[in-house]
Design a protein around this motif. Structure first.
Motif, short mmCIF file in Angstrom:
data_model
loop_
_atom_site.label_atom_id
_atom_site.label_comp_id
_atom_site.label_asym_id
_atom_site.label_seq_id
_atom_site.Cartn_x
_atom_site.Cartn_y
_atom_site.Cartn_z
N ALA A 1 67.23 38.47 49.82
CA ALA A 1 67.49 38.33 48.76
C ALA A 1 68.46 39.17 47.96
CB ALA A 1 66.37 38.10 47.87
N ALA A 2 68.97 38.86 46.65
CA ALA A 2 69.99 39.68 45.98
C ALA A 2 69.87 40.40 44.90
CB ALA A 2 70.88 38.39 45.45
N LYS B 1 48.07 42.33 48.52
CA LYS B 1 48.93 42.21 47.53
C LYS B 1 50.18 42.99 47.29
CE LYS B 1 45.79 41.88 43.98
NZ LYS B 1 44.75 41.96 43.08
N ALA B 2 49.94 44.34 47.72
CA ALA B 2 50.96 45.32 47.53
C ALA B 2 51.97 45.05 48.18
CB ALA B 2 50.46 46.74 47.95
N GLY B 3 51.84 44.51 49.50
CA GLY B 3 52.81 43.95 50.47
C GLY B 3 53.58 42.79 50.04
N GLN C 1 57.62 42.71 49.16
CA GLN C 1 58.43 41.77 49.83
C GLN C 1 59.24 40.81 48.58
OE1 GLN C 1 56.68 39.42 52.84
NE2 GLN C 1 57.98 37.70 52.43
N LYS C 2 58.56 40.46 47.87
CA LYS C 2 59.31 39.68 46.65
C LYS C 2 60.45 40.37 46.15
CE LYS C 2 55.66 36.27 45.49
NZ LYS C 2 54.84 36.36 46.73
N ILE C 3 60.07 41.64 45.28
CA ILE C 3 61.05 42.43 44.76
C ILE C 3 62.13 43.10 45.74
CG2 ILE C 3 61.25 44.43 43.26
CD1 ILE C 3 58.49 43.99 42.44
N ASN C 4 61.81 43.50 46.95
CA ASN C 4 62.80 43.84 47.86
C ASN C 4 63.74 42.63 48.10
OD1 ASN C 4 63.98 46.00 49.31
ND2 ASN C 4 62.86 45.13 51.22
N GLY D 1 52.32 49.21 49.87
CA GLY D 1 53.17 48.05 50.10
C GLY D 1 54.61 48.17 50.87
N THR D 2 54.16 49.22 52.04
CA THR D 2 55.67 49.67 52.74
C THR D 2 54.95 49.76 53.92
OG1 THR D 2 57.47 51.15 52.97
CG2 THR D 2 55.24 52.40 52.57
#
Length: 942
Positions: free
Chosen positions: A11-12, A380-382, A386-389, A575-576
């Protein structure tokens, strides 16, 4: 163009984020959630428009979703949506035959694709902002005027291409099991029963009348939404949308599909055979539909079961007992319902029944005891990362435009992101336990055993050459309407040139010699960090091939203070995942974190780099897995060709060996070898730390000094480059894989160093030869002859000059003719260099596509790392546009003659020898040899 499974990050950088404080001060703080600001309106013909402005980069993403997929197909007409995905690139009335992809790539587009999933078909491209009108012209013409450009020859060609794509999938290991799982989950006739690509019989049965009806029913403005994100003027955009899409008439109403998926009430089982080395267990279930509360709970349960690195199944099967080669679990929600699946590949000699018993035992524990709070929080962290990255990119899978369209498709609300995040955050230990107990049961499961044996294919003959010859094509529009649309024949002119600003890192060096590169990008609370070392496979001693990659792989398993599970859990809790890997020229340890976890992330990254444990048990396990993996390479013709080709060009030099090593070399590697390689090649004096994202140079210095300032090591920049190999006359080498549905046909030759002064002319030249969809090689083998799903050429730009390779996967029955056509294009290229039009298109594409390569913090970090790895100037990327502009026809003609070696290539054909050897002998391309996967000559000539 290919079916997408919507996996991975995307994503952007086009999201409005309000973040307080710096990346460092946010540590352990609460992260403010994203908001994608958008506008939406509907044109009179029913086309829904969703827009999001972002003016930081001179880019604009166009993302068009049609609400059609296998969900809308009839029995006997499977694969139509996917076939149409291909037909939409064949040319429309005003654009011209096969011209669509040439226009977008020539304009410098990135993330160009069309994909089909069960519930939708999408088409997207990220363009320079001054080419927005071009994108709208192209997309509108194939929406409204595709039928006028369609003929039976184009349809026949794309039937061949699509069936080649299916064969490519069928040739993959365990593909038979994947299809068997779907057939057990759903009854025949259900929209999700078959492969998205469709069956060979149904694809081959497609006729022009069917295609026309399908287009006029589903590819209409009232059955589509278009999302546009990036650098545009809203008023001008609306004017252009009205101009290009407004005249297209609305189509018939598309009623919603209301198919009810029958529940599974008693377990269904099947055993299939495939040409694989190791057996595989598949267990799958029906689960809740996308964006329903239950789908989030199932996702968390699957993560705990087999999605985490140290998941329950990994612990039980891969790490402790080591009876499994790998465990893969995932959930995939769709519109009607979702699926969850676990696949376990057995170690040699292990019974699938024993693996299955362990899987059910672990599921029972999850159902009765529930997941731990840590497992749920990690899931949940992952998901949040994923969404924000993903929202770093404007277009492509998971980009801002894609996200807006997906939310609109499945929920009717393009702004569903905060609700999506809230639903994921609402998952609890109790809800996850309940989901596991309800959905992951024995009675509701399908179980497929895939065992070594014959690959059974359901292929059918091609249709007769005169198929559809007598069909009369009727224009769907009146002559008056067609006349009124004549203006569409004029190709839109690009807007004012956009200014391309590419990053130049700020740098400093720590007292211990570690170089630090910093690029500040604060639009999102994301930080990517990469440690780059000159510790690549080129440093492998003779006889110890695979050492560099095994060293980096083992580094990521455990440190001196954290064992495998502790290290994996600590990463997933924030989340990493820290990726440690090696290439021919270097090794990297990298991570991307949300900035409220910056310090925890750096603590883990520095621990992995500075204090690897190299535990004997980890090394032994990875070595055994690698040895089995090397054996499994014979499952894939592509893997077979990739092992043999470089070996025949470079011999026993590092460039000639697979970076995974050989059976003999990997068997002999010891812990002393690994620790010695680490000591010799990892150290601050010959490494660089790259930081990209929401961090200032001052903050970067603090982080670098705190976490890497005390690192010591003796590694220096002493590298011995391989010597140039002796070239041999062009000849053919067959690598036998009986029963293969396709051949891997690849011509190998000598390439150029990564720091060649001719690099830009070479890249422009190769763009025309085989480096783009519209290249000469791909247009010949795919578009003209239908031999392949895709063919290309590229140069592996190793420090000392890696191989040139050209080719692709081709139908078994045309391996000889495909080899002739491939060599025809290569041989004629030096004497027929790019035309002026081809040269200008290639240069423009290389220049205009550059900003799209720097949308994400991870991609920027990778590019900055290469500056260190190849001793490039800091402004290397900033000066690339001017270097491409300076490329002349004479430059390209010269490198074509100097660096394309048509008379010194090794044409490797990995496939069914009994079927391809006669063809290749008749092709007249030079002597034909047969070799095994290790490159040794097979003397039992047939």
């Amino acid at each position: 163009m290919s079916m997408d499974l919507k996996k991975g990050l995307a994503a952007a950088m086009a999201v409005c984020f309000a973040i307080g404080g710096s990346a460092i001060s946010q540590t352990n703080g609460k992260l403010k959630l994203p908001e994608i600001k958008y506008e939406t309106y509907t044109l009179p013909n029913g086309l829904k428009v969703i827009t999001h402005e972002d003016h930081r980069l001179p880019l604009v993403a166009v993302d068009l979703w049609y609400h059609v997929g296998p969900l809308n197909e009839r029995p006997g007409r499977t694969g139509f949506a996917h076939l149409f995905e291909h037909m939409m690139f064949e040319g429309s009335e005003h654009v011209g035959e096969k011209a669509h992809i040439k226009y977008v790539q020539g304009a410098g587009a990135t993330d160009v694709n069309g994909t089909t999933d069960f519930d939708r078909t999408n088409y997207f491209e990220t363009l320079p902002a001054n080419q927005l009108e071009l994108g709208l012209w192209l997309e509108s013409d194939r929406m409204g005027f595709l039928m006028e450009g369609l003929n039976r020859d184009l349809l026949r060609n794309q039937r061949d291409v699509v069936r080649n794509e299916r064969r490519q999938g069928e040739g993959s290991p365990y593909a038979a099991a994947d299809e068997a799982v779907a057939h057990l989950l759903y009854p025949k006739g259900h929209p999700y029963y078959g492969d998205v690509i469709g069956s060979h019989a149904d694809i081959e049965a497609a006729r022009i009348a069917d295609i026309r009806d399908f287009h006029q029913q589903f590819y209409t403005p009232n059955n589509a939404s278009i999302a546009i994100a990036g650098d545009f003027d809203p008023a001008k955009l609306k004017e252009l949308l009205t101009k290009y899409f407004g005249p297209i008439p609305a189509g018939p109403k598309v009623d919603p599909v209301t198919v009810v998926t029958p529940p599974i009430t008693s377990q269904r089982r099947q055993t299939v055979t495939d040409t694989v080395k190791l057996p595989q267990l598949n267990i799958a279930w029906l689960t809740p539909a996308a964006y329903t509360p239950g789908s989030y709970d199932v996702s968390a349960a699957i993560f705990a079961l087999g999605g985490a690195k140290a998941s329950r199944l990994d612990e039980a099967l891969v790490y402790k007992t080591q009876v499994a080669q790998s465990v893969t679990c995932y959930s995939r929600p769709n519109k009607l319902n979702g699926t969850a699946e676990c696949s376990v590949i057995a170690k040699p000699g292990v019974k699938l029944e024993d693996l299955e018993a362990t899987v059910w035992a672990e599921i029972a524990k999850l159902q009765t005891e529930g997941p731990t709070a840590a497992e749920v929080e990690a899931a949940k962290a992952g998901s949040l990362t994923q969404k924000i990255n993903g929202l770093q990119r404007l277009g492509g899978f998971g980009g801002v435009a894609d996200t807006l369209d997906e939310y609109n498709q499945y929920t009717g609300d393009p702004g569903y992101l905060p609700k999506d995040i809230a639903a994921a955050e609402a998952v609890s230990v109790a809800s996850t336990k309940a989901a596991a107990a309800r959905y992951l049961t024995k009675d509701t499961a399908v179980v497929v055993y895939c065992v070594p044996g014959k690959k059974v294919l359901d292929d059918v003959p091609r249709s007769p050459e005169d198929t559809d010859a007598n069909v009369k094509i009727t224009n769907p529009y009146t002559p008056e309407f067609e006349t009124a649309q004549e203006w569409r024949k004029t190709v839109p002119k690009a807007g004012p040139p956009v200014t391309v600003h590419l990053p130049v890192p700020q740098t400093f060096t720590l007292a211990n010699g570690l170089k630090v590169y910093v690029v500040e990008e604060s639009s999102l609370p994301v930080l990517s960090a990469t440690l780059v070392a000159r510790a690549g496979s080129e440093n492998n001693p003779s006889g110890k091939e695979g050492l560099a990659s095994l060293t980096s792989q083992t580094m990521g398993e455990a440190t001196t203070t954290r064992d495998l599970k502790q290290l994996a859990d600590a990463q997933e809790r924030i989340g990493t995942r820290i990726g440690v890997g090696s290439s021919m020229d270097g090794s990297t340890a990298s991570m991307t974190v949300l900035t409220n976890h910056t310090r925890e992330g750096f603590d883990l990254l520095s621990d992995v780099v500075e204090h690897p444990a190299f535990k004997v048990e980890d090394l032994d396990r990875l070595r055994k897995q690698r040895l089995i993996g090397i054996q499994q390479e014979t499952d894939s013709v592509s893997a077979m060709a990739q092992r043999v080709g470089p070996k025949l060009v470079y011999g026993d030099q590092p460039y000639g060996h697979s970076q995974t090593g050989t059976n003999e070399s990997v068997t002999g590697l010891t812990r002393d070898d690994v620790t010695g390689f680490y000591a010799d090649h990892y150290g601050p004096a010959d490494s660089a730390l790259v930081l990209v994202g929401d961090v200032t140079p001052a903050e970067a210095r603090k982080l670098a000094e705190q976490y890497f300032g005390k690192w010591t090591g003796k590694a220096t920049a002493a590298i011995t480059l391989p010597s140039a190999p002796t070239l041999t006359p062009t000849h053919v080498v067959i690598v036998d894989k009986p029963g293969a549905p396709q051949s891997a046909l690849i011509a190998y030759g000598l390439g150029v160093p990564g720091n060649s002064p001719d690099l830009q002319p070479l890249q422009v030249m190769n763009y025309v030869l085989g480096g783009s969809f519209a290249s000469r090689i791909n247009m010949n083998l795919r578009e003209v002859h239908g031999y392949t799903y895709g063919a290309s050429s590229n140069y592996s730009l190793y420090r000392g000059g890696g191989p040139f390779q050209a080719g692709g996967l081709v139908r078994t029955d045309v391996t000889g003719p495909a080899a002739k056509e491939l060599m025809t294009e290569i041989r004629r290229f030096p004497s027929t260099p790019p035309t002026e039009a081809e040269l200008n298109e290639a240069k423009t594409a290389r220049i205009q596509s550059l900003p799209g390569q720097f949308e994400t913090t991870g991609s920027i970090a990778s590019s900055m790392g290469s500056i260190f790895l190849y001793d490039r100037p800091l402004d290397y990327y900033a000066t690339l546009p001017e270097k491409y502009r300076a490329v002349t026809a004479a430059n390209v003609e010269r490198v074509a003659k100097e660096d394309v070696h048509p008379d010194e290539l090794i044409i490797v054909a990995a496939g069914d020898r009994t079927k391809i050897e006669p063809q290749l002998k008749d092709a007249g391309l030079g002597p034909v040899e047969v070799r095994d996967i290790n490159g040794k000559l097979v003397t039992d000539a047939k």
